[in-house]
Design a protein around this motif. Structure first.
Motif, mmCIF file in Angstrom:
data_model
loop_
_atom_site.group_PDB
_atom_site.id
_atom_site.type_symbol
_atom_site.label_atom_id
_atom_site.label_comp_id
_atom_site.label_asym_id
_atom_site.label_seq_id
_atom_site.Cartn_x
_atom_site.Cartn_y
_atom_site.Cartn_z
ATOM 1 N N ASN A 62 0.873 -1.184 0.000
ATOM 2 C CA ASN A 62 0.000 0.000 0.000
ATOM 3 C C ASN A 62 0.905 1.227 0.000
ATOM 4 N N ALA A 64 -0.379 4.538 -0.052
ATOM 5 C CA ALA A 64 -1.185 5.738 0.173
ATOM 6 C C ALA A 64 -0.379 6.825 0.881
ATOM 7 N N ARG A 65 0.478 6.431 1.829
ATOM 8 C CA ARG A 65 1.201 7.432 2.625
ATOM 9 C C ARG A 65 2.523 7.876 2.003
ATOM 10 N N GLY A 102 5.004 4.133 2.259
ATOM 11 C CA GLY A 102 4.126 2.975 2.268
ATOM 12 C C GLY A 102 4.947 1.731 2.582
ATOM 13 N N MET A 422 -5.703 7.313 2.405
ATOM 14 C CA MET A 422 -6.476 6.806 1.250
ATOM 15 C C MET A 422 -7.689 7.708 1.014
ATOM 16 N N ARG A 425 -6.574 11.010 -0.534
ATOM 17 C CA ARG A 425 -6.246 10.851 -1.959
ATOM 18 C C ARG A 425 -7.501 10.660 -2.812
ATOM 19 N N TRP A 427 -9.246 7.749 -2.754
ATOM 20 C CA TRP A 427 -9.356 6.355 -3.163
ATOM 21 C C TRP A 427 -10.617 5.701 -2.594
#
Ligand code: NAD
Length: 428
Positions: A62, A64-65, A102, A422, A425, A427
């Motif tokens: 992942n 996202a960060r 991530g 997330m 963003r 998502w």
């Protein structure tokens, strides 16, 4: 039947936390699967002239960060589900320690113990050639893990430079200090683990005295006993710093070939000399031989698994007699074992809290690379201490306020941060 697949263990943990975090089913689903993964075949010319084809993986769980981050393992028993589980743990680790990264992990199925240096170099370069378009400083930054080291990172960085035509130190961390590596990266995972143990000691009413940082010289030896499973990068430094930082007595050590025990204490430096000469800690004079399983069941104050995953299971958890289980390895305890340990009052410092020192200093290495700077070891260690202490305090505060176990508290903090990223963003 107990589940020994690391990815399944991670998924069960996500389910446990998703109720508290009120995750919607689609968010929970997204957190339970890796976002990107690459499977590669690596033809490598061996010293005898034959070509051997190795299988490798890189999983970005992942991002996202931020760009994905995680080590590369070379191990004969590697599996894609272990790599996926480890990549998930990296995601939670970076979030818990509040790094703008991530989670990822890579692996190659091979046995480096039977390969020459030349074969290892060709394999390392082949792996980088295969994954180079999938990674990069803004995408995914590998690092060392089981059976890989700064030399392997140097070959991979050099291969990346040959392919792209320029040297980009920030593409990989855990490099030698001569090639953009950070001071203090070698023992960062173990040092961070001892900072976590120090914080646990404060909250638990102190089983032992542990100094903040600094040299071994004035540290009085206490009666606190420690057993360490695994004697590689993490395990060796864990054992060394047990005496140097905490004045603890290391009574047992092990590697893949077996374990050694001396209730009077073992000198990790001298055991390392023996391992360099003979290839193993076994046969060390002045210690009795025990098995890796017996090591885990010793009556010690602190038990440090620092080898592989799934070593504490429902089968042996009832026999664990340590007061603190400090998970320097990733995933050493299965979900079922954890319930048993908790019932028996054992204080668990969960892996992605306890062993975050490695990725924290890898992140500092990236910062130094991007700014073309080089920090002294004292600066790296000061920052490491601050970040480890902050993460431990956040987790322990949640344990106290919400009455949840340490791992659940750590998961809740980490998952919440990943989900927030997330959402921001767009998502979910
Ligand atoms: P390493 O390759 O340097 O050492 C691994 C050690 O484990 C070796 O001493 C090996 O002999 C021993 N070992 C292997 N199989 C064993 C078995 N069945 N029983 C007992 N010992 C066994 O690896 P490392 O970098 O020290 O990593 C150890 C653990 O720490 C892994 O779980 C890794 O994911 C985790 N970790 C490493 C870092 C890092 O910075 N290197 C960071 C975070 C977590």
């Amino acid at each position: 039947m107990e589940e020994m697949n690391l990815l399944e263990t991670v998924r069960k943990q996500i389910c446990t936390c998703s109720v508290d975090l009120r995750l919607t089913p689609n968010v929970e689903e997204l957190l339970k699967k890796p976002m990107h993964e690459l499977h590669v075949s690596l033809p490598v010319r061996m010293d005898d002239g034959t070509i051997q084809t190795f299988q490798g993986f890189r999983v970005q769980y992942n991002n996202a960060r931020g760009p994905a981050k995680g080590g590369i393992r070379f191990h004969p028993d590697e599996t894609i589900n272990t790599i996926r589980g480890l990549a998930a743990i990296m995601t939670w680790k970076c979030a818990l320690h509040d790094l703008p990264l991530g989670g990822a992990k890579g692996g190659v199925i091979c046995n480096p113990k039977v390969m020459s240096q030349g074969e290892l170099e060709r394999l390392s370069r082949a792996y980088m050639k295969a994954i180079c378009r999938f990674i990069g400083p803004g995408r995914d930054i590998p690092a060392p893990d089981v059976y890989t080291n700064p030399q392997v990172m140097a070959w991979m960085m050099d291969e990346y430079a040959s392919i792209t035509g320029y040297t980009e130190f920030g593409v990989i961390t855990g490099k030698p200090v001569t090639l953009g590596g950070s001071e203090g990266r070698d023992d960062a995972t173990a040092r961070g683990g001892w900072i976590a143990i120090r914080e646990a000691g404060k909250h638990l009413g102190v089983y032992f005295a542990i100094r903040e940082t600094a040299s071994a010289m004035e540290m009085p030896v206490t009666n606190t006993t420690v057993a360490v499973q695994g004697f590689g990068n993490v395990g060796y430094h864990a054992a060394r710093l047990a005496g140097e930082l905490a004045g603890c007595r290391v009574v047992a050590l092990s590697d893949s070939r077996g374990a050694i025990y001396n209730p009077e204490g073992l000198d990790p430096h001298s055991v390392m000399e023996h391992k360099k000469k003979t290839g193993s800690v076994t046969g060390y004079p002045g210690a009795s031989a025990i098995t890796n399983e017996e090591l885990l069941e010793l009556e010690v104050d602190i038990l440090i698994p620092a080898a592989l995953e799934n070593v504490i299971t429902a089968k042996n958890a009832h026999h664990i007699r340590a007061k603190i289980l400090a998970e320097f390895a990733n995933g050493p305890t299965t979900r079922e074992a954890e319930d048993i340990l908790s019932e028996n009052g054992i204080h668990i410092i969960p892996d992605f809290l306890c062993n975050g020192g490695g990725v924290i200093v890898s992140y500092y290495e990236m910062v130094q690379n991007f700014t073309m700077d080089h920090w002294p070891a004292t600066e790296v260690r000061r920052r490491l201490d601050e970040r480890m202490t902050a993460a431990y305090t956040a987790v322990y505060t949640m344990v106290r306020t919400h009455g949840v176990p340490m791992r659940q508290a750590a998961y809740t903090i980490a998952l919440e941060r990943v989900v927030r990223a997330m959402e921001d963003r767009g998502w979910v």
